[in-house]
Design a protein around this motif. Structure first.
Motif, PDB file in Angstrom:
ATOM      1  N   GLY A  46      39.574  76.758 -17.148  1.00 59.62           N
ATOM      2  CA  GLY A  46      40.460  77.639 -17.896  1.00 59.62           C
ATOM      3  C   GLY A  46      41.477  76.868 -18.713  1.00 59.62           C
ATOM      4  O   GLY A  46      41.662  75.667 -18.547  1.00 59.62           O
ATOM      5  N   THR A  47      42.157  77.586 -19.630  1.00 61.61           N
ATOM      6  CA  THR A  47      43.181  76.993 -20.473  1.00 61.61           C
ATOM      7  C   THR A  47      44.060  78.112 -21.017  1.00 61.61           C
ATOM      8  O   THR A  47      43.851  79.288 -20.703  1.00 61.61           O
ATOM      9  N   ASP A  48      45.060  77.747 -21.850  1.00 62.94           N
ATOM     10  CA  ASP A  48      45.910  78.725 -22.534  1.00 62.94           C
ATOM     11  C   ASP A  48      45.833  78.480 -24.029  1.00 62.94           C
ATOM     12  O   ASP A  48      45.605  77.341 -24.482  1.00 62.94           O
ATOM     13  N   THR A  49      46.039  79.531 -24.826  1.00 65.65           N
ATOM     14  CA  THR A  49      46.070  79.359 -26.271  1.00 65.65           C
ATOM     15  C   THR A  49      47.375  78.693 -26.693  1.00 65.65           C
ATOM     16  O   THR A  49      48.419  78.865 -26.055  1.00 65.65           O
ATOM     17  N   ASP A  50      47.329  77.921 -27.797  1.00 68.46           N
ATOM     18  CA  ASP A  50      48.522  77.241 -28.284  1.00 68.46           C
ATOM     19  C   ASP A  50      49.320  78.150 -29.215  1.00 68.46           C
ATOM     20  O   ASP A  50      49.040  79.352 -29.317  1.00 68.46           O
ATOM     21  N   ALA A  51      50.298  77.600 -29.922  1.00 68.23           N
ATOM     22  CA  ALA A  51      51.172  78.400 -30.787  1.00 68.23           C
ATOM     23  C   ALA A  51      50.415  79.078 -31.915  1.00 68.23           C
ATOM     24  O   ALA A  51      50.881  80.087 -32.464  1.00 68.23           O
ATOM     25  N   GLU A  52      49.254  78.549 -32.287  1.00 64.70           N
ATOM     26  CA  GLU A  52      48.449  79.142 -33.362  1.00 64.70           C
ATOM     27  C   GLU A  52      47.298  79.979 -32.817  1.00 64.70           C
ATOM     28  O   GLU A  52      46.401  80.367 -33.567  1.00 64.70           O
ATOM     29  N   GLY A  53      47.341  80.254 -31.516  1.00 66.41           N
ATOM     30  CA  GLY A  53      46.310  81.092 -30.906  1.00 66.41           C
ATOM     31  C   GLY A  53      45.002  80.383 -30.643  1.00 66.41           C
ATOM     32  O   GLY A  53      44.010  81.032 -30.301  1.00 66.41           O
ATOM     33  N   ARG A  54      44.985  79.066 -30.763  1.00 65.89           N
ATOM     34  CA  ARG A  54      43.746  78.322 -30.578  1.00 65.89           C
ATOM     35  C   ARG A  54      43.513  77.990 -29.109  1.00 65.89           C
ATOM     36  O   ARG A  54      44.448  77.773 -28.348  1.00 65.89           O
ATOM     37  N   PHE A  55      42.225  77.899 -28.743  1.00 66.95           N
ATOM     38  CA  PHE A  55      41.847  77.453 -27.403  1.00 66.95           C
ATOM     39  C   PHE A  55      40.555  76.656 -27.508  1.00 66.95           C
ATOM     40  O   PHE A  55      39.787  76.787 -28.457  1.00 66.95           O
ATOM     41  N   SER A  56      40.327  75.827 -26.509  1.00 64.09           N
ATOM     42  CA  SER A  56      39.099  75.041 -26.443  1.00 64.09           C
ATOM     43  C   SER A  56      38.808  74.726 -24.989  1.00 64.09           C
ATOM     44  O   SER A  56      39.689  74.276 -24.257  1.00 64.09           O
ATOM     45  N   LEU A  57      37.567  74.992 -24.576  1.00 62.13           N
ATOM     46  CA  LEU A  57      37.135  74.697 -23.216  1.00 62.13           C
ATOM     47  C   LEU A  57      35.912  73.795 -23.276  1.00 62.13           C
ATOM     48  O   LEU A  57      34.930  74.123 -23.948  1.00 62.13           O
ATOM     49  N   SER A  58      35.976  72.671 -22.598  1.00 57.23           N
ATOM     50  CA  SER A  58      34.834  71.757 -22.524  1.00 57.23           C
ATOM     51  C   SER A  58      34.223  71.842 -21.137  1.00 57.23           C
ATOM     52  O   SER A  58      34.927  71.968 -20.127  1.00 57.23           O
ATOM     53  N   TYR A  59      32.906  71.749 -21.084  1.00 58.08           N
ATOM     54  CA  TYR A  59      32.203  71.866 -19.815  1.00 58.08           C
ATOM     55  C   TYR A  59      30.926  71.044 -19.895  1.00 58.08           C
ATOM     56  O   TYR A  59      30.394  70.753 -20.977  1.00 58.08           O
ATOM     57  N   LYS A  60      30.425  70.670 -18.737  1.00 57.52           N
ATOM     58  CA  LYS A  60      29.259  69.800 -18.682  1.00 57.52           C
ATOM     59  C   LYS A  60      27.947  70.565 -18.750  1.00 57.52           C
ATOM     60  O   LYS A  60      26.939  70.027 -19.199  1.00 57.52           O
ATOM     61  N   ASP A  61      27.945  71.795 -18.262  1.00 57.85           N
ATOM     62  CA  ASP A  61      26.697  72.535 -18.149  1.00 57.85           C
ATOM     63  C   ASP A  61      26.721  73.780 -19.018  1.00 57.85           C
ATOM     64  O   ASP A  61      27.766  74.227 -19.473  1.00 57.85           O
ATOM     65  N   MET A  62      25.557  74.374 -19.190  1.00 58.24           N
ATOM     66  CA  MET A  62      25.418  75.589 -19.983  1.00 58.24           C
ATOM     67  C   MET A  62      26.238  76.716 -19.361  1.00 58.24           C
ATOM     68  O   MET A  62      26.087  77.028 -18.181  1.00 58.24           O
ATOM     69  N   LEU A  63      27.105  77.303 -20.167  1.00 59.29           N
ATOM     70  CA  LEU A  63      27.985  78.361 -19.684  1.00 59.29           C
ATOM     71  C   LEU A  63      27.227  79.681 -19.650  1.00 59.29           C
ATOM     72  O   LEU A  63      26.762  80.157 -20.670  1.00 59.29           O
ATOM     73  N   GLN A  64      27.086  80.261 -18.470  1.00 56.67           N
ATOM     74  CA  GLN A  64      26.436  81.553 -18.308  1.00 56.67           C
ATOM     75  C   GLN A  64      27.350  82.414 -17.437  1.00 56.67           C
ATOM     76  O   GLN A  64      27.065  82.673 -16.285  1.00 56.67           O
ATOM     77  N   ALA A  65      28.471  82.808 -17.994  1.00 59.63           N
ATOM     78  CA  ALA A  65      29.472  83.488 -17.196  1.00 59.63           C
ATOM     79  C   ALA A  65      30.321  84.368 -18.090  1.00 59.63           C
ATOM     80  O   ALA A  65      30.134  84.442 -19.299  1.00 59.63           O
ATOM     81  N   VAL A  66      31.287  85.050 -17.448  1.00 59.27           N
ATOM     82  CA  VAL A  66      32.196  85.929 -18.168  1.00 59.27           C
ATOM     83  C   VAL A  66      33.440  85.137 -18.559  1.00 59.27           C
ATOM     84  O   VAL A  66      34.119  84.571 -17.712  1.00 59.27           O
ATOM     85  N   LEU A  67      33.722  85.080 -19.860  1.00 58.02           N
ATOM     86  CA  LEU A  67      34.927  84.422 -20.369  1.00 58.02           C
ATOM     87  C   LEU A  67      36.001  85.490 -20.504  1.00 58.02           C
ATOM     88  O   LEU A  67      35.819  86.495 -21.195  1.00 58.02           O
ATOM     89  N   VAL A  68      37.143  85.261 -19.837  1.00 57.10           N
ATOM     90  CA  VAL A  68      38.197  86.273 -19.728  1.00 57.10           C
ATOM     91  C   VAL A  68      39.398  85.855 -20.572  1.00 57.10           C
ATOM     92  O   VAL A  68      39.803  84.689 -20.559  1.00 57.10           O
ATOM     93  N   PHE A  69      39.965  86.821 -21.300  1.00 56.17           N
ATOM     94  CA  PHE A  69      41.179  86.609 -22.086  1.00 56.17           C
ATOM     95  C   PHE A  69      42.228  87.593 -21.589  1.00 56.17           C
ATOM     96  O   PHE A  69      42.036  88.814 -21.680  1.00 56.17           O
ATOM     97  N   THR A  70      43.344  87.091 -21.051  1.00 55.72           N
ATOM     98  CA  THR A  70      44.374  87.988 -20.528  1.00 55.72           C
ATOM     99  C   THR A  70      45.762  87.528 -20.960  1.00 55.72           C
ATOM    100  O   THR A  70      46.040  86.335 -21.072  1.00 55.72           O
ATOM    101  N   LYS A  71      46.627  88.498 -21.200  1.00 57.92           N
ATOM    102  CA  LYS A  71      48.040  88.243 -21.505  1.00 57.92           C
ATOM    103  C   LYS A  71      48.818  89.499 -21.153  1.00 57.92           C
ATOM    104  O   LYS A  71      48.359  90.626 -21.423  1.00 57.92           O
TER     105      LYS A  71
END
Length: 288
Positions: A46-71
């Motif tokens: 997981g991570t948080d968005t920066d001041a410009e609303g950007r985010f980036s997640l790096s991972y080693k394997d193929m992502l097959q899951a639910v990506l959640v955005f909450t505030k």
């Protein structure tokens, strides 16, 4: 007990090594949103968005899951099948519905109802007893005596410290209910319960012993393990057996699986002899 609607990480596939999913999060006016929590439900990613609303997640394997955005103050957003996408544009809508405190009146106190909630949501085994909800004051509990039903929502994400597995959990609890026999608050008398939530894990112990063994033992045979193997068509490989009385049953004839609203839905097809009550859509609402 059947959970009918769930948001869960469906696992990883070891076919791709390094990938990144990234993008921007905006409000309803198209303005960048900072401080949005972005995480893969059921993982430590997981991570948080920066001041410009950007985010980036790096991972080693193929992502097959639910990506959640909450505030806070916004409706959550859920995305699936986002592996390798580098320019996601996500919009969060304001959350206008205010949760009001519910005065608990009648034969049960808030303390008693909270005890029932913890027993059903966290569990009563050693792992459940070693969990501590740090902000339980954010929980709003109500009890319907006509239906013997406890309902729980949370104003803010729950912070749960699991000392047994060495995790701190951020739980976005959208809905919970438990229906009991004859207005009983004994957890053993609950005939049906349900929750809808997403979970982000923070590893407090860096995978050190004895937590690795405990985590593996807790996962095997768990609800998450069950649904993952069911959805990935690995029911027997997961060493689950489904019985109809004393006979083995085919899970394909009992569970109907589908995608809906970026969530995984399980519809249970009950036989005439099953002790369940079903709603107009054919979903179990009570059972033994």
């Amino acid at each position: 007990l059947v959970v009918l609607l769930f948001l869960v990480a469906m696992g990883f596939c070891p076919e791709v090594w390094a990938q990144t999913v990234s993008g921007h999060v905006f409000n309803e006016r198209g303005e960048p949103l900072s401080g949005v929590s972005v995480y893969v439900s059921g993982t430590t990613l997981g991570t948080d968005t920066d001041a410009e609303g950007r985010f980036s997640l790096s991972y080693k394997d193929m992502l097959q899951a639910v990506l959640v955005f909450t505030k806070l103050g916004y409706e959550p957003n859920y995305l699936v099948d986002v592996a390798g996408i580098s320019d996601l544009k996500v919009t969060l809508q304001p959350k206008y519905i205010e949760i009001e405190e519910v005065a608990i009146e009648g034969i049960f106190t808030r303390k008693q109802l909270l005890k029932l909630f913890k027993a059903r949501f966290l569990g009563v085994d050693i792992a459940g007893k070693m969990c501590n909800i740090k902000n339980e004051s954010e929980l709003v509990l109500s009890y319907d005596y006509a239906d013997s039903r406890l309902s729980v929502v949370s104003r803010q994400p729950l912070k749960i410290v699991n000392r047994y597995l060495g995790y701190t959990l951020q739980v976005d609890l959208d809905e919970f209910y438990a229906i009991s026999k004859s207005n009983s608050i004994d957890p053993r008398n609950v005939v049906s319960d349900y929750y809808k939530a997403t979970v982000f894990f923070v590893d407090d112990q860096d995978g050190e012993h004895p937590y690795l063994y405990r985590r593996q033992k807790s996962y095997l045979g768990s609800q998450m393990h069950f649904f993952r193997t069911l959805w990935k068509d690995q029911f027997l490989a997961g060493r689950f057996l489904l019985l109809d009385g004393t006979r083995l049953a085919n899970p394909d004839s009992v569970f109907l699986l589908s995608d809906t609203l970026n969530m995984k839905r399980v519809k249970v097809v009950a036989s005439k002899n099953d002790p369940v009550t079903m709603d107009d859509n054919g979903y179990i609402v009570t059972g033994k």
